[in-house]
Design a protein around this motif. Structure first.
Motif, PDB file in Angstrom:
ATOM      1  N   LEU A   1       9.850  -2.749   7.374  1.00 54.62           N
ATOM      2  CA  LEU A   1      10.292  -1.479   6.778  1.00 54.62           C
ATOM      3  C   LEU A   1      10.014  -1.478   5.284  1.00 54.62           C
ATOM      4  CD1 LEU A   1      11.740   1.240   7.006  1.00 54.62           C
ATOM      5  CD2 LEU A   1      13.914   0.031   6.779  1.00 54.62           C
TER       6      LEU A   1
ATOM      7  N   THR B   1       5.631  14.147   5.854  1.00 52.20           N
ATOM      8  CA  THR B   1       4.867  13.275   6.743  1.00 52.20           C
ATOM      9  C   THR B   1       3.757  12.527   6.018  1.00 52.20           C
ATOM     10  OG1 THR B   1       3.361  15.094   7.250  1.00 52.20           O
ATOM     11  CG2 THR B   1       5.253  14.785   8.729  1.00 52.20           C
ATOM     12  N   VAL B   2       3.750  12.599   4.693  1.00 50.43           N
ATOM     13  CA  VAL B   2       2.712  11.888   3.938  1.00 50.43           C
ATOM     14  C   VAL B   2       2.756  10.402   4.262  1.00 50.43           C
ATOM     15  CG1 VAL B   2       2.050  11.176   1.598  1.00 50.43           C
ATOM     16  CG2 VAL B   2       2.551  13.570   2.073  1.00 50.43           C
ATOM     17  N   CYS B   3       3.959   9.921   4.490  1.00 47.94           N
ATOM     18  CA  CYS B   3       4.152   8.504   4.785  1.00 47.94           C
ATOM     19  C   CYS B   3       4.722   8.379   6.193  1.00 47.94           C
ATOM     20  CB  CYS B   3       5.089   7.921   3.739  1.00 47.94           C
ATOM     21  SG  CYS B   3       5.920   6.418   4.217  1.00 47.94           S
ATOM     22  N   ASP B   4       4.084   7.580   7.040  1.00 51.62           N
ATOM     23  CA  ASP B   4       4.523   7.476   8.429  1.00 51.62           C
ATOM     24  C   ASP B   4       5.905   6.861   8.535  1.00 51.62           C
ATOM     25  OD1 ASP B   4       3.658   5.595  11.340  1.00 51.62           O
ATOM     26  OD2 ASP B   4       4.083   7.730  11.234  1.00 51.62           O
ATOM     27  N   GLN B   5       6.199   5.918   7.644  1.00 47.19           N
ATOM     28  CA  GLN B   5       7.520   5.295   7.697  1.00 47.19           C
ATOM     29  C   GLN B   5       8.592   6.317   7.330  1.00 47.19           C
ATOM     30  OE1 GLN B   5       8.494   1.423   6.836  1.00 47.19           O
ATOM     31  NE2 GLN B   5       6.466   0.561   6.999  1.00 47.19           N
TER      32      GLN B   5
ATOM     33  N   ARG C   1       8.308   9.444   7.893  1.00 47.70           N
ATOM     34  CA  ARG C   1       8.345  10.337   9.062  1.00 47.70           C
ATOM     35  C   ARG C   1       9.291   9.758  10.109  1.00 47.70           C
ATOM     36  NH1 ARG C   1       4.740  11.656  13.850  1.00 47.70           N
ATOM     37  NH2 ARG C   1       3.542   9.735  13.583  1.00 47.70           N
ATOM     38  N   ARG C   2       9.238   8.449  10.304  1.00 45.31           N
ATOM     39  CA  ARG C   2      10.132   7.795  11.265  1.00 45.31           C
ATOM     40  C   ARG C   2      11.558   7.771  10.747  1.00 45.31           C
ATOM     41  NH1 ARG C   2       7.083   7.861  15.613  1.00 45.31           N
ATOM     42  NH2 ARG C   2       4.940   7.495  14.973  1.00 45.31           N
TER      43      ARG C   2
ATOM     44  N   ASN D   1       5.533  18.925   7.236  1.00 45.62           N
ATOM     45  CA  ASN D   1       4.266  18.356   7.710  1.00 45.62           C
ATOM     46  C   ASN D   1       3.188  18.612   6.669  1.00 45.62           C
ATOM     47  OD1 ASN D   1       2.735  18.236  10.993  1.00 45.62           O
ATOM     48  ND2 ASN D   1       1.901  17.591   9.058  1.00 45.62           N
ATOM     49  N   VAL D   2       2.880  17.611   5.870  1.00 44.50           N
ATOM     50  CA  VAL D   2       1.809  17.738   4.883  1.00 44.50           C
ATOM     51  C   VAL D   2       0.542  17.153   5.503  1.00 44.50           C
ATOM     52  CG1 VAL D   2       1.014  17.050   2.587  1.00 44.50           C
ATOM     53  CG2 VAL D   2       3.440  17.535   2.980  1.00 44.50           C
TER      54      VAL D   2
ATOM     55  N   HIS E   1      -2.894  15.332   6.239  1.00 47.50           N
ATOM     56  CA  HIS E   1      -3.612  14.238   5.592  1.00 47.50           C
ATOM     57  C   HIS E   1      -5.058  14.641   5.298  1.00 47.50           C
ATOM     58  CE1 HIS E   1      -0.791  10.683   6.313  1.00 47.50           C
ATOM     59  NE2 HIS E   1      -0.141  11.766   6.657  1.00 47.50           N
TER      60      HIS E   1
ATOM     61  N   TRP F   1       4.799  -3.947   3.001  1.00 43.96           N
ATOM     62  CA  TRP F   1       4.838  -3.122   4.221  1.00 43.96           C
ATOM     63  C   TRP F   1       4.367  -1.675   3.990  1.00 43.96           C
ATOM     64  CZ3 TRP F   1       4.553  -6.600   7.595  1.00 43.96           C
ATOM     65  CH2 TRP F   1       5.400  -7.706   7.599  1.00 43.96           C
TER      66      TRP F   1
ATOM     67  N   ASP G   1       1.340   0.071   4.049  1.00 44.41           N
ATOM     68  CA  ASP G   1      -0.055  -0.154   4.415  1.00 44.41           C
ATOM     69  C   ASP G   1      -1.000   0.777   3.664  1.00 44.41           C
ATOM     70  OD1 ASP G   1       1.206  -0.472   7.718  1.00 44.41           O
ATOM     71  OD2 ASP G   1       0.565  -2.097   6.404  1.00 44.41           O
ATOM     72  N   THR G   2      -0.539   1.997   3.447  1.00 44.06           N
ATOM     73  CA  THR G   2      -1.404   2.993   2.798  1.00 44.06           C
ATOM     74  C   THR G   2      -1.928   2.482   1.468  1.00 44.06           C
ATOM     75  OG1 THR G   2      -0.210   4.789   3.873  1.00 44.06           O
ATOM     76  CG2 THR G   2      -1.492   5.359   1.928  1.00 44.06           C
TER      77      THR G   2
ATOM     78  N   PHE H   1      -1.253  -6.057   8.465  1.00 46.71           N
ATOM     79  CA  PHE H   1      -1.718  -4.848   9.140  1.00 46.71           C
ATOM     80  C   PHE H   1      -1.775  -5.080  10.640  1.00 46.71           C
ATOM     81  CE2 PHE H   1      -3.140  -2.099   5.683  1.00 46.71           C
ATOM     82  CZ  PHE H   1      -3.216  -2.981   4.628  1.00 46.71           C
TER      83      PHE H   1
ATOM     84  N   ASP I   1       0.290   4.744   9.845  1.00 46.70           N
ATOM     85  CA  ASP I   1      -0.343   4.558   8.542  1.00 46.70           C
ATOM     86  C   ASP I   1      -1.283   3.368   8.501  1.00 46.70           C
ATOM     87  OD1 ASP I   1       2.257   5.664   6.197  1.00 46.70           O
ATOM     88  OD2 ASP I   1       0.731   6.744   7.354  1.00 46.70           O
TER      89      ASP I   1
ATOM     90  N   ALA J   1      -5.035   3.586   7.395  1.00 46.88           N
ATOM     91  CA  ALA J   1      -5.522   2.837   6.237  1.00 46.88           C
ATOM     92  C   ALA J   1      -6.736   1.999   6.604  1.00 46.88           C
ATOM     93  CB  ALA J   1      -4.405   1.942   5.690  1.00 46.88           C
TER      94      ALA J   1
ATOM     95  N   GLU K   1      -7.048  16.410  12.183  1.00 48.22           N
ATOM     96  CA  GLU K   1      -5.619  16.341  11.938  1.00 48.22           C
ATOM     97  C   GLU K   1      -4.836  16.577  13.216  1.00 48.22           C
ATOM     98  OE1 GLU K   1      -4.560  16.387   8.462  1.00 48.22           O
ATOM     99  OE2 GLU K   1      -2.459  16.034   9.017  1.00 48.22           O
TER     100      GLU K   1
ATOM    101  N   SER L   1       3.054   0.540  11.325  1.00 51.55           N
ATOM    102  CA  SER L   1       4.052   1.215  10.489  1.00 51.55           C
ATOM    103  C   SER L   1       5.135   1.901  11.298  1.00 51.55           C
ATOM    104  CB  SER L   1       3.377   2.222   9.561  1.00 51.55           C
ATOM    105  OG  SER L   1       2.733   3.237  10.313  1.00 51.55           O
TER     106      SER L   1
ATOM    107  N   ALA M   1       8.701  -0.349  12.749  1.00 48.07           N
ATOM    108  CA  ALA M   1       9.868  -0.833  12.005  1.00 48.07           C
ATOM    109  C   ALA M   1      11.130  -0.073  12.398  1.00 48.07           C
ATOM    110  CB  ALA M   1       9.611  -0.725  10.510  1.00 48.07           C
TER     111      ALA M   1
END
Lengths: 332, 457, 241
Positions: free
Chosen positions: A43, A70-74, A76-77, A94-95, A97, A285, A287-288, B131, B162, B166, B182, B403, B406
């Protein structure tokens, strides 16, 4: 006035303000491993800290809602955790990508409209074009002031000004700010990465104490996360479309696909500011951003220092200062 | 009698089958031939001893040869990344295109040389073990020593994970052109929005379906340019029908295997079989034959009342695929059997509606991706399937570095426990579990013991 | 006049005294770390001066490095261990281009340019994976002395595959750091010099050589390179040549 908290730069504060609500960009105080959400392997510490601050009670007492994207998947979760465990109304924006297609641009506009409906549900007033236009001009002017203040403020104060602007809005920007720029310029550096926490602003001081100076804050919390100036003519025609265009097209980020615009923007800025080294600041953690570290090193001839933050105090107290110091010894 | 055998035992078994059995496909042969240069991973697995299983494994392990043959025959190759099941259906609707799944390269270290070069290459690119194992794909592209480099790379982003995104961006940054599309985060419709009921039980607003349709139109145009032919509705409908043949076979296989009194097919072979739904292992026709073979074997075993495990093993529902295939064997060693799976691609298993215009059907299917929506929705579907298959416990396998893992496991586990009151365990399964085997074993055995104790109550 | 370099590491404190003008090493010593590291360092420093027939007045400058450098109250300056190890190794191996330092609880990779200046570096300083601490734990579990780990490893016919990443901190041990970014042929510049306390453990250089597939030279006096570098840098602040 009721407050809406958020953290992502793709959430336009102007839209929230145009609804008569107070937009407040939340910068967690520090990376903490305690809170209602336990630290889990894998996390991101920033997501962890942000969610915990929201769940334990955000700083603003009159907070009536939170917006995550939603820019970041984490993140989003993490929204699923928020809606299950937190009473504060939450909105997941929802932005897209992708950014090069008309459909992606339209999706972003539609999401702004959906956000508007959410804000109205929370007691916001439906926005009028004139109101939105006026608010956009106020925010634009404030952003311009902050960027101009870079000529006389220290790097830390610039970063704090941007943070204060996000937290409080344009009204209190640069109040009582005097010349704090160091007389002797240190080695010009850039800091690149995702969002910072308040405690991270110490980086700016540590850099100065070690003989450097951050002349480009390309973090999400810094100038990279500010939308560019609006086109005033287009504001008159359709402020919402201009707002969407400026935010969606004007903020480069590692999460974009492709993310070539980030590198185009960086190239211009690094050359323009005569940067001699890059501090790459990421979260363990994430990744992006982690995936961009070696790409950045391949792309630039400048030395790049990796600072990975894991949410432990040891990083802040020792590891980070040690690495910055070593980096500046290397550069001088 | 069904049983699990080692790779070495397969060489002897193969000779028996070859002498006694019917005509074998050209890719068939002793499994041992896939072991090269001291590859240890295949040697560590245990395999079902049926001819159908042998065919399945040979089919999987010869995909690269098929891809090279397709290239040599003049077919265009499309690498469909991240999207699990939608774009390949479109691609295979064109007769001069073969689609495959480059991110499936994460399997290569799992089945081949454990000290693989591929992961080292990923390390050198800064894409280290933090990753997802899909990072092996980078090495596969750079060495060109596995699959042929595709003519077109298509990758979905947005409501995806992600770390995969990536990794794909890193590939793009190395000079590999990617056609990005998308997939929006699937959400419930708002009160003033038109609701669309998606296959599999999720819902989405009409505007999201329209958005995905527009994205698929973009992809369609790209595929048409590549193939030099139109991908009209007739072809797409035929492609959907063909894909549904695979899905129908798999649905029947899953139902039989997961609900049979005695387990007729091991978890490992079921995992491989399910994976065929994503990309057909580069040969849709052969996929159908392979699945039919497996189905016949399973039916025969059920009819004969034989299985390879004892009847009292714990019935386990498994969430998320494993990076180390040995873990599937381990589950059975610990007294469990697979009774239900959710490997992140239920939308590649559900039947694509054939009573809708094909692009509409495919858009709905793409949006039905369990990863595109919330973990809460995903948990809901898992609960439904657990009830359907009669599973007694849940294992959530975490993919190191992924990602979504977690937080997702926590949400899914909580919801399943609340709704169904069954024991749940989360396991981290890295690509090489050798050193962690005791840890995994303890967890799985504890879960099985819990199930047994609950049965007594 | 002399200068002193003090390396206050996580497990040991090392001190080197050198002649300021010639940079010749006069004496050196090491002691275990402890809670009162300033006091321990001071005591060691006094012992060294006394044994060399020198007094505090003979000391021109003291530089401290290492994890505990800021706790050394009598140091005139502090310099990070990256810079100090680079200088110290280069002094002992004049053509060194890559330095791998594996200490008690952290590890570093330092790349030098032709002039011996630090060009790039990477550190694993959060997790003890692959460091002296890790080997101590392994040795204890195996019931052997840490010095015999190398011999044991040499007997292994089939090493078990293990993850090289700590799942808690996502730290990669030093091989991973070296592997990162090594897409181009010229990234791993030779010669590679291995230093730090772990370099003194028999067989570790062989293991490193095997993992890297490259020749690895163990630095002379590997435990002291940080302190030596600090002393040289202290001397440079008096006589810059």
């Amino acid at each position: 006035m009721k407050t809406i908290i958020y953290t992502c730069p793709y959430v336009p504060a102007e839209l929230i303000a145009a609804h008569g609500l107070h937009p407040s960009r939340l910068m967690p105080a520090a990376l903490r491993s305690t809170g209602p959400l336990a630290q889990i392997e894998g996390l991101c510490p920033f997501v962890h800290s942000f969610i915990n601050e929201v769940m334990t009670g955000p700083p603003q007492a009159d907070t009536c809602g939170v917006v995550v994207t939603t820019v970041c998947d984490q993140m989003r979760r993490a929204f699923d955790i928020l809606i299950r465990r937190c009473d504060l109304p939450a909105f997941l924006m929802n932005v897209p990508h992708t950014w090069q297609s008309v459909a992606a641009q339209k999706m972003y506009v539609d999401e702004l409209k959906r956000l508007s409906r959410f804000l109205i549900q929370l007691g916001g007033e439906p926005f009028l074009n004139d109101t939105l236009a006026r608010v956009m001009l106020d925010y634009d002017a404030a952003r311009a002031s902050i960027l101009a203040a870079g000529s006389y403020l220290s790097a830390r104060q610039c970063a704090e000004s941007i943070a204060a602007f996000g937290r409080d809005g344009p009204g209190k920007v640069l109040r009582n700010q005097t010349n704090t720029k160091p007389l002797i310029a240190g080695v010009p550096l850039a800091i690149v990465g995702g969002p910072l926490v308040k405690q991270d602003l110490d980086i700016f001081d540590i850099v100065e104490q070690s003989g450097g100076q951050i002349t480009l804050d390309a973090t999400e919390s810094g100038e990279r996360g500010l939308c560019p100036p609006f086109d005033r003519r287009r504001i008159r025609d359709d402020p919402l479309i201009e707002l969407a265009s400026a935010y969606f097209n004007g903020i480069p980020d590692a999460s974009r696909r492709p993310n070539s615009e980030l590198y185009n923007w960086l190239k211009r800025q690094l050359i323009g500011r005569a940067v001699r080294g890059i501090i790459f600041r990421r979260y363990v953690w994430c990744d992006t951003w982690h995936a961009e570290l070696w790409r950045l090193k391949e792309w630039t001839d400048l030395p790049v220092l990796d600072i990975d933050a894991g949410g432990d105090s040891e990083t802040h107290q020792h590891r980070m200062p040690n690495r910055i110091r070593s980096f500046l010894e290397m550069l001088s | 009698m069904p049983r699990q055998i080692t790779l070495q035992e397969w060489d002897q078994r193969y000779e028996q089958l070859r002498k006694a059995g019917p005509h074998q496909p050209d890719y068939n042969g002793p499994l041992g031939r896939h072991v090269e240069d001291g590859d240890t991973r295949l040697l560590k697995l245990r395999y079902d001893n049926s001819a159908a299983a042998l065919r399945l494994w040979n089919f999987l392990l010869t995909e690269e040869e098929r891809l090279h043959r397709s290239r040599a025959e003049g077919k265009k190759l499309v690498g469909t990344m991240k999207d699990l099941g939608t774009v390949p259906v479109m691609a295979y609707s064109l007769d001069n295109i073969a689609a495959f799944y480059p991110d499936g390269a994460w399997w290569i270290p799992c089945v081949m040389e454990s000290n693989t070069v591929l992961l080292r290459i990923a390390d050198r690119l800064g894409i280290d073990e933090s990753f997802c194992p899909v990072r092996a794909m980078l090495g596969a592209f750079l060495t060109g020593g596995h699959f042929p480099i595709p003519d077109l790379l298509i990758c979905s982003v947005g409501a995806t994970c992600d770390d995969f995104s990536a990794i794909a961006q890193r590939l793009n940054g190395l000079g590999y052109a990617i056609l990005w599309w998308e997939i929006p985060h699937r959400r419930r419709p708002e009160p003033d929005e038109v609701e669309v009921k998606l296959p599999g039980g999720f819902q989405a607003p009409r505007c999201q379906v329209e958005f995905v349709k527009s994205e698929l139109q973009r992809l369609k145009t790209a595929l048409e340019e590549l193939a030099g032919q139109r991908l009209d509705e007739k072809k797409l409908s035929a492609g959907i029908k063909k894909a549904n043949m695979v899905r129908t076979l798999l649905a029947e296989l899953r139902k039989l295997v997961f609900t049979a009194k005695l387990s007729p097919l091991p978890a490992l072979e079921m995992l491989i079989a399910e994976m065929l739904a994503i990309h057909f292992c580069s040969d849709q026709n052969e996929t159908i034959i392979v699945l039919k073979d497996l189905l016949e074997e399973v039916k025969a075993r059920i009819k004969a009342g034989i299985g390879f495990l004892s009847p009292d093993v714990a019935r386990i529902f498994w969430v998320n695929p494993v990076a180390d295939l040995q873990v599937m064997n381990l589950l059975e060693d610990c007294g469990g059997r697979i009774c239900g799976t959710e490997y992140l691609f239920t939308h590649a298993l559900d039947t694509i509606p054939q009573d809708l215009p094909p692009t509409e059907a495919l858009a709905q299917m793409a949006l039905a991706d369990p990863m595109a929506g919330s973990s809460i929705d995903r948990a809901g579907r898992i609960c439904t399937d657990i009830r359907t298959f009669g599973a007694e416990a849940l294992v959530i396998s975490r993919i190191p570095g992924a990602s979504h893992c977690a937080l997702e496991g926590q949400v899914i586990g909580e919801i399943v426990q609340d709704k169904l009151d069954i024991p749940v365990v989360e396991l981290e399964v890295p690509p090489f579990t050798d050193s962690m085997r005791p840890t995994l074993r303890t967890r799985l055995e504890a879960l099985v013991e819990t199930v047994r104790v609950r049965r007594e109550k | 006049m002399i200068c002193a370099g003090i390396d206050a590491g996580s497990r040991t404190i090392k001190i080197v005294l050198i002649e300021t003008d010639t940079r010749r090493v006069i004496t050196k010593a090491v002691t275990d770390q402890g809670v009162e590291q300033d006091k321990l360092a001071s005591q060691l420093f006094q012992r060294l001066l006394k044994s060399s027939g020198l007094g505090r007045q003979d000391v021109g400058r003291i530089a401290a490095t290492g994890y505990g450098r800021n706790a050394i109250s009598f140091a005139d300056t502090t310099i990070t261990e990256i810079t100090c190890h680079a200088v110290g190794v280069r002094r002992l191996v004049p053509n060194a281009m890559t330095v791998i330092d594996i200490g008690g609880e952290d590890s570093k990779l330092i790349r030098l340019d032709k002039a011996g200046r630090v060009r790039d570096f990477a550190m694993n300083d959060r997790c003890a994976a692959g460091t002296g601490r890790f080997f101590e734990v392994i040795a204890r579990r195996l019931g052997v002395n840490i010095s015999s780990l190398g011999q044991l490893a040499a007997k292994s016919r089939r090493p078990a595959p293990i993850s090289s990443m700590c799942v808690v901190f996502a730290e990669t041990e030093i091989i991973g750091l070296l592997a990162c970014g090594a897409a181009r042929e010229d990234i791993i510049d030779l010669p590679i010099v291995f230093t730090g306390g772990v370099a003194m453990v028999s067989g570790m250089d062989t293991a490193l050589r095997s993992a890297l597939g490259q020749a690895v030279t163990v630095s002379p006096d590997p435990q002291m390179t940080g302190a030596l570098g600090a002393a040289i840098l202290a001397a440079k602040q008096i006589t810059p040549y």
